[in-house]
Design an enzyme around this catalytic site. Structure first.
Site, short mmCIF file in Angstrom:
data_model
loop_
_atom_site.label_atom_id
_atom_site.label_comp_id
_atom_site.label_asym_id
_atom_site.label_seq_id
_atom_site.Cartn_x
_atom_site.Cartn_y
_atom_site.Cartn_z
N ARG A 37 0.81 -1.22 0.00
CA ARG A 37 0.00 0.00 0.00
C ARG A 37 0.84 1.26 0.00
O ARG A 37 0.36 2.33 -0.33
CB ARG A 37 -0.92 0.03 1.23
CG ARG A 37 -1.88 -1.14 1.30
CD ARG A 37 -2.55 -1.19 2.66
NE ARG A 37 -1.53 -1.43 3.69
CZ ARG A 37 -1.65 -1.12 4.97
NH1 ARG A 37 -2.75 -0.54 5.40
NH2 ARG A 37 -0.68 -1.37 5.82
N GLU A 69 6.79 7.41 11.83
CA GLU A 69 6.65 8.59 12.68
C GLU A 69 7.84 9.49 12.39
O GLU A 69 8.98 9.14 12.70
CB GLU A 69 6.65 8.19 14.16
CG GLU A 69 5.41 7.41 14.56
CD GLU A 69 5.43 6.97 16.02
OE1 GLU A 69 6.51 6.93 16.64
OE2 GLU A 69 4.35 6.63 16.53
N ASP A 125 7.81 25.30 12.50
CA ASP A 125 8.02 24.40 11.37
C ASP A 125 8.12 25.24 10.11
O ASP A 125 7.35 26.19 9.92
CB ASP A 125 6.84 23.42 11.20
CG ASP A 125 6.80 22.33 12.25
OD1 ASP A 125 7.78 22.16 13.00
OD2 ASP A 125 5.77 21.64 12.33
N ASN A 126 9.06 24.87 9.23
CA ASN A 126 9.24 25.55 7.95
C ASN A 126 9.20 24.53 6.82
O ASN A 126 9.67 23.41 7.00
CB ASN A 126 10.58 26.29 7.92
CG ASN A 126 10.67 27.36 8.99
OD1 ASN A 126 9.73 28.10 9.20
ND2 ASN A 126 11.79 27.43 9.66
N ARG A 128 20.08 27.02 -1.20
CA ARG A 128 19.64 27.91 -0.12
C ARG A 128 20.67 27.83 0.99
O ARG A 128 21.00 26.76 1.47
CB ARG A 128 18.26 27.50 0.38
CG ARG A 128 17.17 27.62 -0.68
CD ARG A 128 15.81 27.20 -0.12
NE ARG A 128 14.79 27.17 -1.13
CZ ARG A 128 13.97 28.17 -1.43
NH1 ARG A 128 14.07 29.31 -0.79
NH2 ARG A 128 13.05 28.03 -2.36
N HIS A 155 22.82 29.52 6.05
CA HIS A 155 22.14 30.40 7.00
C HIS A 155 22.35 29.98 8.44
O HIS A 155 22.51 28.80 8.74
CB HIS A 155 20.62 30.39 6.73
CG HIS A 155 20.26 30.80 5.34
ND1 HIS A 155 19.22 30.21 4.66
CD2 HIS A 155 20.77 31.74 4.50
CE1 HIS A 155 19.11 30.77 3.47
NE2 HIS A 155 20.04 31.70 3.35
N LYS A 182 17.96 22.69 14.55
CA LYS A 182 17.02 22.29 13.50
C LYS A 182 16.94 20.77 13.40
O LYS A 182 17.93 20.08 13.55
CB LYS A 182 17.46 22.84 12.13
CG LYS A 182 17.51 24.34 12.04
CD LYS A 182 18.03 24.81 10.70
CE LYS A 182 18.07 26.32 10.64
NZ LYS A 182 18.64 26.79 9.36
N HIS A 187 23.74 26.36 7.89
CA HIS A 187 23.09 25.28 7.16
C HIS A 187 22.69 25.75 5.76
O HIS A 187 22.26 26.89 5.58
CB HIS A 187 21.84 24.83 7.93
CG HIS A 187 21.02 23.86 7.15
ND1 HIS A 187 19.83 24.22 6.54
CD2 HIS A 187 21.22 22.56 6.85
CE1 HIS A 187 19.34 23.17 5.91
NE2 HIS A 187 20.16 22.15 6.08
N TYR A 211 11.54 21.48 8.00
CA TYR A 211 12.36 21.45 9.21
C TYR A 211 11.70 22.16 10.37
O TYR A 211 10.93 23.09 10.20
CB TYR A 211 13.77 21.98 8.94
CG TYR A 211 13.87 23.41 8.48
CD1 TYR A 211 14.24 24.43 9.36
CD2 TYR A 211 13.63 23.75 7.16
CE1 TYR A 211 14.37 25.73 8.93
CE2 TYR A 211 13.75 25.05 6.73
CZ TYR A 211 14.13 26.05 7.62
OH TYR A 211 14.24 27.34 7.20
N LYS A 253 19.90 37.63 -1.87
CA LYS A 253 20.33 37.68 -0.47
C LYS A 253 21.47 36.69 -0.22
O LYS A 253 22.48 37.04 0.39
CB LYS A 253 19.14 37.38 0.45
CG LYS A 253 19.49 37.40 1.93
CD LYS A 253 18.24 37.21 2.78
CE LYS A 253 18.11 35.76 3.14
NZ LYS A 253 17.04 35.49 4.10
N ASP A 254 21.34 35.45 -0.71
CA ASP A 254 22.37 34.45 -0.47
C ASP A 254 23.64 34.75 -1.27
O ASP A 254 24.74 34.42 -0.83
CB ASP A 254 21.86 33.05 -0.79
CG ASP A 254 20.85 32.55 0.24
OD1 ASP A 254 20.63 33.25 1.24
OD2 ASP A 254 20.30 31.46 0.03
#
Length: 182
Positions: free
Chosen positions: A23, A28, A48-49, A59, A62, A72, A119, A132, A168-169
């Protein structure tokens, strides 16, 4: 869940127990009591993001300064990324070292990154969805960015993908100009 300290021991690779059959699968992705027992960490996640990125989007790198530094717990829920974690704790024996780990919806691996690390990630698949949890809220005035292609760090990014970064980065600081954590 299986918890493995990586080459920078405070960064943990977490592999959940996945139950698969015809299936599909179930696992979890986070359960506080099991997380605390298996990691011996007493952390609280407050935000949470979730981001979606296309192939080649990078990305990072940071982090947030104290008093709003963030730990994180991260995973990829669709696609595949190269995840990079850099130790920016000035007092650490692994200061300036980085870990590179492939995270994907197929391998279901997660990383726990404590406070004191920068990160970033690069999307390797056509798209990725990255999720995350953080131990502190986002505070833009405390956010910092290290330039992703800094020569001192010399991160081994794949060269077969055209890398795309935000404005920005692209304005991130060199590692030697960065505000480090104690």
């Amino acid at each position: 869940m299986k918890v493995t300290p990586l080459s920078i021991p405070d960064v943990l690779l977490i592999e959940p127990h996945v139950f698969e059959d015809t299936r599909g699968f179930f696992f979890e992705s986070f359960r506080e009591d099991v997380f605390r027992k298996e990691t011996s960490l007493n952390v609280s996640f407050v935000q949470d993001n979730h981001s979606k990125s296309f192939q080649g989007v990078l990305r990072g790198l940071h982090y947030q300064l104290p008093p709003h530094a963030q730990g994180k717990l991260l995973r990829v829920i669709q696609g595949e990324v190269l995840d990079i974690v850099v130790d920016i704790r000035k007092s650490s024996p692994t200061f300036g070292q980085y870990i590179a780990e492939i995270l994907s919806s197929d391998n279901k691996k997660q990383l726990y990154i404590p406070e004191g690390f920068a990160h970033g990630f690069l999307t390797l698949s056509d798209t990725s969805e990255f999720f995350y949890k953080t131990t502190d809220f986002y505070h833009p005035h405390y956010e910092r960015c290290i330039l992703w292609n800094d020569k001192t760090l010399n991160i081994n990014w794949p060269n077969l993908i055209e890398i795309k970064v935000s404005v920005k980065d692209s304005l991130g600081l060199s590692f030697n100009s960065t505000e480090f954590l104690p």
